[in-house]
Scaffold this active site. Sequence first.
Site, mmCIF file in Angstrom:
data_model
loop_
_atom_site.group_PDB
_atom_site.id
_atom_site.type_symbol
_atom_site.label_atom_id
_atom_site.label_comp_id
_atom_site.label_asym_id
_atom_site.label_seq_id
_atom_site.Cartn_x
_atom_site.Cartn_y
_atom_site.Cartn_z
ATOM 1 N N GLU A 38 0.882 -1.151 0.000
ATOM 2 C CA GLU A 38 0.000 0.000 0.000
ATOM 3 C C GLU A 38 0.935 1.221 0.000
ATOM 4 O O GLU A 38 1.807 1.306 0.870
ATOM 5 C CB GLU A 38 -0.818 -0.058 1.290
ATOM 6 C CG GLU A 38 -2.023 0.794 1.302
ATOM 7 C CD GLU A 38 -2.772 0.659 2.629
ATOM 8 O OE1 GLU A 38 -2.665 -0.391 3.299
ATOM 9 O OE2 GLU A 38 -3.447 1.628 2.979
ATOM 10 N N ARG A 264 4.455 -12.832 9.929
ATOM 11 C CA ARG A 264 5.178 -11.606 9.635
ATOM 12 C C ARG A 264 6.501 -11.580 10.392
ATOM 13 O O ARG A 264 6.674 -12.293 11.385
ATOM 14 C CB ARG A 264 4.338 -10.371 9.969
ATOM 15 C CG ARG A 264 3.845 -10.313 11.400
ATOM 16 C CD ARG A 264 2.885 -9.151 11.632
ATOM 17 N NE ARG A 264 3.582 -7.884 11.617
ATOM 18 C CZ ARG A 264 3.322 -6.905 10.754
ATOM 19 N NH1 ARG A 264 2.375 -7.045 9.856
ATOM 20 N NH2 ARG A 264 3.983 -5.776 10.807
ATOM 21 N N LYS A 274 4.364 0.675 9.168
ATOM 22 C CA LYS A 274 4.523 1.933 8.426
ATOM 23 C C LYS A 274 3.907 3.089 9.192
ATOM 24 O O LYS A 274 4.448 4.184 9.214
ATOM 25 C CB LYS A 274 3.845 1.817 7.064
ATOM 26 C CG LYS A 274 4.696 1.159 6.015
ATOM 27 C CD LYS A 274 4.016 1.273 4.654
ATOM 28 C CE LYS A 274 3.371 -0.026 4.247
ATOM 29 N NZ LYS A 274 2.172 0.041 3.500
HETATM 30 P P1 ATP Z 1 2.366 -1.921 7.759
HETATM 31 O O1 ATP Z 1 1.514 -2.355 8.913
HETATM 32 O O2 ATP Z 1 3.791 -1.761 8.121
HETATM 33 O O3 ATP Z 1 1.821 -0.763 7.003
HETATM 34 P P2 ATP Z 1 1.142 -3.541 5.856
HETATM 35 O O4 ATP Z 1 0.907 -4.980 5.918
HETATM 36 O O5 ATP Z 1 -0.037 -2.659 6.039
HETATM 37 O O6 ATP Z 1 2.321 -3.176 6.792
HETATM 38 P P3 ATP Z 1 1.440 -3.428 3.047
HETATM 39 O O7 ATP Z 1 1.992 -2.337 2.236
HETATM 40 O O8 ATP Z 1 -0.003 -3.721 2.960
HETATM 41 O O9 ATP Z 1 1.842 -3.095 4.534
HETATM 42 O O10 ATP Z 1 2.287 -4.747 2.850
HETATM 43 C C1 ATP Z 1 2.667 -5.292 1.625
HETATM 44 C C2 ATP Z 1 2.978 -6.734 1.849
HETATM 45 O O11 ATP Z 1 4.020 -6.869 2.796
HETATM 46 C C3 ATP Z 1 1.777 -7.476 2.396
HETATM 47 O O12 ATP Z 1 1.640 -8.692 1.716
HETATM 48 C C4 ATP Z 1 2.119 -7.696 3.837
HETATM 49 O O13 ATP Z 1 1.524 -8.852 4.317
HETATM 50 C C5 ATP Z 1 3.638 -7.781 3.802
HETATM 51 N N1 ATP Z 1 4.203 -7.384 5.089
HETATM 52 C C6 ATP Z 1 3.968 -6.244 5.773
HETATM 53 N N2 ATP Z 1 4.614 -6.251 6.956
HETATM 54 C C7 ATP Z 1 5.293 -7.418 7.024
HETATM 55 C C8 ATP Z 1 6.151 -8.027 7.995
HETATM 56 N N3 ATP Z 1 6.451 -7.425 9.141
HETATM 57 N N4 ATP Z 1 6.664 -9.248 7.715
HETATM 58 C C9 ATP Z 1 6.384 -9.847 6.554
HETATM 59 N N5 ATP Z 1 5.585 -9.343 5.600
HETATM 60 C C10 ATP Z 1 5.038 -8.144 5.819
HETATM 61 MG MG MG Z 2 -1.731 -3.190 4.650
#
Ligand code: ATP
Ligand code: MG
Length: 560
Positions: A38, A264, A274
Site C-alpha cells: 500500500e 510476519r 509503516k
Molecule cells: P504496515 O503495517 O507496516 O503498514 P502492511 O501490511 O499494512 O504493513 P502493506 O503495504 O499492505 O503493509 O504490505 C505489503 C505486503 O508486505 C503485504 O503482503 C504484507 O503482508 C507484507 N508485510 C507487511 N509487513 C510485514 C512483515 N512485518 N513481515 C512480513 N511481511 C510483511
Molecule cells: Mg496493509
Amino acid sequence: MSKQDNVKPTNFIHQIIESDIADEKVAGGQVVTRFPPEPNGYLHIGHAKSICLNFGTAAKYQGQCNLRFDDTNPEKESQEYIDAIAEDVRWLGFKWNGDIRYTSDYFEQLYQWALYLIANGKAYVDSLSAHEMREFRGNLTEPGKNSPYRERSVAENLELFERMRNGEFEEGDCALRVKIDMAAPNMNLRDPVIYRIRKAHHHQTGDKWCIYPSYDYAHGQSDALEGVTHSICTLEFEDHRPLYDWFIANLPVPAQPRQYEFARLNLNYTITSKRKLKLLVDEKHVVGWDDPRMPTISGLRRRGYTPASIRNFCEMIGVTRSNGVVDMGMLESAVRDDLDANAPRAMCVTRPLKVTISNFAEGKEEWFELPAHPKDESMGLRKVSFGRNLLIEQEDFEEEKPRKWKRLAPGDAVRLRGAYVITCNEVIKDDAGNIVELICSYDPATKGENPTGYKPNGVIHWVNADHSVPCEVRLYDRLFTEANPEADKAVDFQNYLNSGSLEVLTDSRVEIGLKHAVAEAHYQFERLGYFSVDKDSDENRLVFNRTVTLRDSWMKIQGK
Ligand code: ATP
Ligand code: MG
C-alpha cells in the site's frame, strides 16, 4: 545464527507450490505471485521478507512476480511512496513482471463486478450509519442483525449504487455490502462493506472516482485479473481467506488464485509498522524515512546494508506460520558476513590524538602499500601515507596502562598497522591536564620486520595528520531502549526511543585513498567496524555511517 550453522531454513510455501505443481494445480503451469504494498509509507525490513518470498518464489519456479500497488485508500497514499517503494524493490535486486500495476487499474472492472453481485442479489446498498452498522454487526459471542436495508430490490440497489458513483451522496451516507451471513462466526463474513464513498483525489485516477473498493474486495479480484496463482500474505489475513474465496467463487473471474499466509517478521529493538514509522518521521524523532536508524529498506541502505545482506537475512529466518521475534543481532550478522567478504579495508581515526615522530624528518613522506583486503588479493593494494605528524585513536593510549594492555602507553612500543613500530617517549598535556600529544620515535628497522630486543604491545591504526581526509563519523545505536517497544499498550512506544541512538564525531580523519569515496561505498575501518559513505558528503566533507561494529559487542554489553 550465522550461515555457518548449516541450518536449512524452512519455507512451507515452497512445499505447497511443489505439491501444486506435482498435482498440476498451477493454472497455465506458471507460478505467478505478487508483492502488493500500500503506498502509504516507505517499506521496512518486514516488507523485505515478503519481497524476498514473493519474488524469490517466482524465480525459484521460473514464474513471475508482479509489483502491484494496493491503492484503495487515496487519502493516505502518495506518488512519493510509490517511487520510494519501487526503488527499494529494484535495489533489493528484484525485477517485476511487466509494468508496475495498480489496483486502481481495475477500478472499472471491480465496479462492473459489484453490479454483477447486485444483479445476482448478492450485494446491497446499506444506508445505516457507520455507528449503526457496528451495532448491528454483533461481536464474537453474539450474532449480528440484518440491516433494515438488506432486502432492497435489485433495481433499487442498482440505482442507489449508480448514484453513489455519481457523487450524489456524502461520505458515510451509504455503502455497498455483500450479502453473506450476519450470524457467521467469522466476523469478516457478516455482510462486509465492499464500497465506501470517499470524496478524495486519487494519485492515479484523479477525481474519476468517489467510491473506493475495500481491500478485501479488491485484492483477490486483482489477483485473479493478473493470473496470480499463489497470493501470499501475512497471518492477519487468515480470517479473511473465507471472504477471499467467497468472492472468487461468486464472481466470473478469469482465474482461481489461492491465498496463503505466513508469519510476519518482527525484529526486536525496532518496530515494523509503516504507521508508527511515519510518526517517527512526522514528529522529527529521525531525520527522515531513510534515517540510518530506521528499519526501513532505505534507512538500512543508507546505513550501509547491502541488498545481498538483506536477502541472506530473509533466507536465514525462513518462512513459517509461527509468529516470533527475530534478534536484531541476526540482521547485523548478515551484513557483517557480506561486508567482511566484500568491503575494502581502510584506516580511520575517529577521535584523534596527535603523535609526533621525533626521529622522522619534517616534510618527509613515506608510502606503504597495504592489501585492500587481507583475504582477497583481487582487490589489489592501497597506498597509505606515513610522516612525522600522525594521529592515533585517543582510546589507544593509556597513561596508566591496565594489565594486558595491547596498545600504547608511556615507554611502551606498538606497531602502527602496516608501518613501523613506534615507542612513546613523552606525553604532552594542556593546562587542564588533558593529553594533547605524544612524542614518539619510530624504529626504521621494523618495516615488515619484528623489532630486535623488545616486543611491541600490539597493533593500532593511525593516519598521517598532514595527508589524510577530514571526515565526520556517525555512530548508531539501537533506536529503542526496549526489546519490544510495543509490548505495553498503555505506553506510547515513542517513550522508549533511545536518546543515545546517534553519536556524531566531527574531528575524524580517514586515510588519503578515500578522498574521492562515493556515496554508498562500503569500507571496513580496521578495528572499528563497517562504514559506508553517507549521501550528506560533499567535496569538502566526507560523512561515514557506521553500519555495524566488527563483532557483536552490544550483546555482551547487555550481559546476554
Ligand atoms: P504496515 O503495517 O507496516 O503498514 P502492511 O501490511 O499494512 O504493513 P502493506 O503495504 O499492505 O503493509 O504490505 C505489503 C505486503 O508486505 C503485504 O503482503 C504484507 O503482508 C507484507 N508485510 C507487511 N509487513 C510485514 C512483515 N512485518 N513481515 C512480513 N511481511 C510483511
Ligand atoms: Mg496493509
